[in-house]
Design an enzyme around this catalytic site. Structure first.
Site, PDB file in Angstrom:
ATOM      1  N   SER A   1       0.835  -1.194   0.000  1.00 22.41           N
ATOM      2  CA  SER A   1       0.000   0.000   0.000  1.00 22.41           C
ATOM      3  C   SER A   1       0.874   1.250   0.000  1.00 22.41           C
ATOM      4  CB  SER A   1      -0.941  -0.030   1.197  1.00 22.41           C
ATOM      5  OG  SER A   1      -1.847   1.056   1.159  1.00 22.41           O
TER       6      SER A   1
ATOM      7  N   TYR B   1      -2.253   7.647  -8.445  1.00 21.86           N
ATOM      8  CA  TYR B   1      -1.566   6.549  -7.764  1.00 21.86           C
ATOM      9  C   TYR B   1      -2.261   6.218  -6.447  1.00 21.86           C
ATOM     10  CZ  TYR B   1       2.252   4.048  -5.386  1.00 21.86           C
ATOM     11  OH  TYR B   1       3.012   3.126  -4.696  1.00 21.86           O
TER      12      TYR B   1
ATOM     13  N   LYS C   1      -4.016   2.663  -4.966  1.00 20.39           N
ATOM     14  CA  LYS C   1      -3.625   2.012  -3.718  1.00 20.39           C
ATOM     15  C   LYS C   1      -4.786   1.948  -2.724  1.00 20.39           C
ATOM     16  CE  LYS C   1       0.607   0.890  -4.673  1.00 20.39           C
ATOM     17  NZ  LYS C   1       1.035  -0.523  -4.692  1.00 20.39           N
TER      18      LYS C   1
END
Length: 231
Positions: free
Chosen positions: A138, A152, A156
């Protein structure tokens, strides 16, 4: 010997974690896109006396994912899957107004869809292990609103939720989403190329992952800095 699959394993955290596991006697299946770098890493890790299968390829390729699991089966099974391979979706990172949809799709495909695909492929072997474990890499960008980290971070955040649901659906496994914190990696350098801050080496956070494997806490989301605090 226990067996682990690590994606994105040719350098950075993937290689550092692979080295730590090899030192402990784990057999390894390693994935990365750049064949020469992966081959060098596999050679270095084989020096610990462990068996190392290095398979260059792209985790978004279903045939490559099947090959990774088949390699683990040849080594005797699978005890740990580390979904570490990641892409940013834009290099350097950009504000959401400039985030290309193609880049976002790529980030979601690599960071989420491929991770689920490999996990699905690996589940039969993981369920057969007495200590079947999945680690999803993560990021603090999954939980915090950092400018330019939206694409991004969204990928995650999706991966975090996938890990949480998988843990609920697979009570016989440990499923950990792990935020390693900032590290001195090629990924971070590509994200913020003008950043001149000193960041810790990937090797410095590996003890957090080893603590998880040693103590086997419940399925959940963990941050490496808290795992590195004195007990």
């Amino acid at each position: 010997m226990p067996v682990a699959i690590i994606t994105g394993a040719s350098k950075g955290l993937g290689r550092a974690l692979g080295a730590a596991l090899a030192e402990r006697g784990w057999d390894l299946v390693l994935d990365a896109r750049t064949a020469p770098v992966l081959a060098e890493t596999a050679g270095a890790l084989s020096a610990y006396g462990t068996r190392v299968e290095a398979l260059p390829g792209d985790v978004t390729d279903a045939a490559h994912r099947a090959a990774l699991v088949a390699a683990a089966r040849r080594l005797g099974g699978l005890d740990l899957l580390v979904n570490n391979a990641s892409v940013l979706g834009a290099e350097p990172l950009v504000r959401l107004e400039g985030q290309t949809l193609e880049g976002l799709r790529r980030a979601l495909e690599v960071n989420v869809v491929a991770a689920l695909g490999l996990t699905q492929e690996a589940l039969p072997l993981l369920r057969s292990s007495t200590a079947g474990t999945v680690i999803m890499l993560s990021s603090d960008a999954a939980a915090e609103a950092y400018v330019t980290w939206g694409g991004y971070g969204a990928s995650k955040a999706a991966l975090d939720h996938l890990a949480a649901v998988l843990g609920a659906e697979e009570p016989g496994l440990r499923v950990w989403a792990v935020d390693p914190g900032d590290m001195d990696t090629d990924l971070y350098a590509a994200a913020v190329p003008v950043d001149d801050g000193k960041r810790p080496a990937p090797e410095s956070v590996v003890p957090a992952f080893l603590r998880l494997l040693d103590e086997r806490p419940v399925t959940g989301r963990y941050a490496a800095p808290s795992l590195l605090e004195p007990r």
